[in-house]
Motif scaffolding. Structure first.
Motif, short mmCIF file in Angstrom:
data_model
loop_
_atom_site.label_atom_id
_atom_site.label_comp_id
_atom_site.label_asym_id
_atom_site.label_seq_id
_atom_site.Cartn_x
_atom_site.Cartn_y
_atom_site.Cartn_z
N GLN A 135 64.96 105.35 3.26
CA GLN A 135 64.76 105.04 1.84
C GLN A 135 63.42 104.35 1.67
N PHE A 136 63.03 104.16 0.41
CA PHE A 136 61.82 103.39 0.10
C PHE A 136 62.13 102.58 -1.15
N HIS A 137 62.16 101.25 -1.00
CA HIS A 137 62.46 100.39 -2.14
C HIS A 137 61.46 100.58 -3.26
N VAL A 138 61.87 100.22 -4.44
CA VAL A 138 61.04 100.42 -5.64
C VAL A 138 59.73 99.63 -5.49
N LEU A 172 63.65 111.02 -5.75
CA LEU A 172 62.54 110.18 -6.17
C LEU A 172 62.88 109.58 -7.52
N GLU A 173 62.73 108.26 -7.63
CA GLU A 173 63.01 107.56 -8.89
C GLU A 173 61.71 107.04 -9.48
N LEU A 174 61.53 107.24 -10.78
CA LEU A 174 60.42 106.67 -11.51
C LEU A 174 60.97 105.57 -12.41
N TRP A 175 60.43 104.36 -12.27
CA TRP A 175 60.97 103.18 -12.96
C TRP A 175 60.05 102.73 -14.08
N ASN A 176 60.59 101.90 -14.95
CA ASN A 176 59.78 101.38 -16.06
C ASN A 176 58.70 100.44 -15.53
N ALA A 181 64.25 99.05 -14.34
CA ALA A 181 65.20 100.12 -14.68
C ALA A 181 64.63 101.48 -14.31
N CYS A 182 65.46 102.31 -13.71
CA CYS A 182 65.08 103.68 -13.38
C CYS A 182 65.16 104.54 -14.63
N HIS A 204 58.05 103.19 -8.44
CA HIS A 204 58.87 104.33 -8.03
C HIS A 204 59.52 104.00 -6.68
N GLY A 205 60.49 104.80 -6.30
CA GLY A 205 61.17 104.57 -5.04
C GLY A 205 61.93 105.81 -4.61
#
Length: 285
Positions: A135-138, A172-176, A181-182, A204-205
């Motif tokens: 994984q890769f933290h935000v 892949l998550e893109l956060w504010n 928040a994702c 992102h994470g």
């Protein structure tokens, strides 16, 4: 003669030594990139010929090879190819195409960022493999290339995962911009390319890859740069919602590395090493 969107797109793609497939014209992609939330990005499916990406997969060294660097940290768990010189013949050709002037012009057309520069050394790029549990933290990416000091502007991720299912994880998550928040979740499906702008608030994470399917999450990553002016150098910035309570002692050396430009830090490091060597007592013969 009036140049239509379709004509301009055809002209731009004609210079690239790889047959790219676009679902929209470059002008429409530029509008989409700029308007994307939570920060500028594009998701392009089937951009490259499938057989080209098959070659990348076929030329990946076995994970037991010394060509890999296996990073196992609290913030991230993944493996990277040690050097761009370890790429296979077809993979090297592919990377060279992505670093070519023609492809850089294409990136300018769809992002609006001019005078982009490649990284032929693939510093932080090349093959990325997230194993089971990886994984890769935000975080927000570091803003410079440690070798050249150039400002990182774009990240491009090309996914190599055939028949990937949602419950395998690795999204892949893109956060504010506060990192709290994702807002967007992107599946790492085969021949999906994600291009996003690097910025101090572009968090992102990567979600953990689940351990019950025997699959690793694979991608080919590249970074593109411009010459930075008045840039304050930093490494990865992690989302405060996750790390604000964690205390980490980085020491004087860590503080110096964070605040100094990479080139200057390396120069000072070399001078310090030379001084230490000079001060070593000479053993009597």
């Amino acid at each position: 003669m009036e140049i239509t969107k379709k004509t301009r797109t055809s002209d731009v793609l004609s210079f690239i030594r790889c047959k790219l497939a676009l679902e929209k014209d470059v002008e429409d992609l530029l509008d989409q990139y700029k308007a994307a939330k939570p920060f500028p990005h594009l998701v392009l499916d089937n951009l490259f010929p499938a057989e080209t990406l098959d070659s990348l997969i076929d030329e990946m060294p076995p994970m037991t090879s010394e060509k890999w660097v296996h990073e196992r940290h609290e913030e991230f768990t993944k493996s990277n190819l040690r050097s761009a010189v370890d790429l296979g013949d077809l993979s090297s050709e592919f990377a060279s195409m992505l670093h070519s002037a023609a492809f850089l012009y294409f990136l300018t057309e769809i992002t609006g960022i001019r005078a982009l520069l490649p990284d032929p050394y693939l510093s932080g790029g090349g093959y990325h493999v997230f194993p089971e549990g990886g994984q890769f933290h935000v975080h927000a990416d570091r803003n410079t290339d440690h070798n050249s000091g150039l400002e990182r502007r774009l990240a491009m991720l090309i996914y190599l995962n055939k028949d990937w299912k949602h419950d395998y994880g690795g999204q892949l998550e893109l956060w504010n911009q506060k990192g709290t928040a994702c807002e967007i979740v992107i599946e790492p499906a085969f021949n999906r390319t994600v291009i996003f702008e690097i910025g101090d608030k572009n968090f992102h994470g990567v979600r953990p890859v689940t351990g019950k399917h025997g699959r690793s999450r694979m991608s080919f990553a590249l970074y593109f740069h411009t010459v930075g002016k008045g840039l304050v150098f930093h490494n990865s910035l992690y989302a405060p919602s996750i790390y604000q309570d964690k205390k980490k002692k980085i020491g004087i050396r860590g503080v110096v590395r964070e605040v100094l430009p990479p080139v200057l830090f390396k120069t000072i490091k070399g001078v310090v090493a030379a001084v230490k060597q000079y001060k070593k007592p000479v053993k009597p013969s």
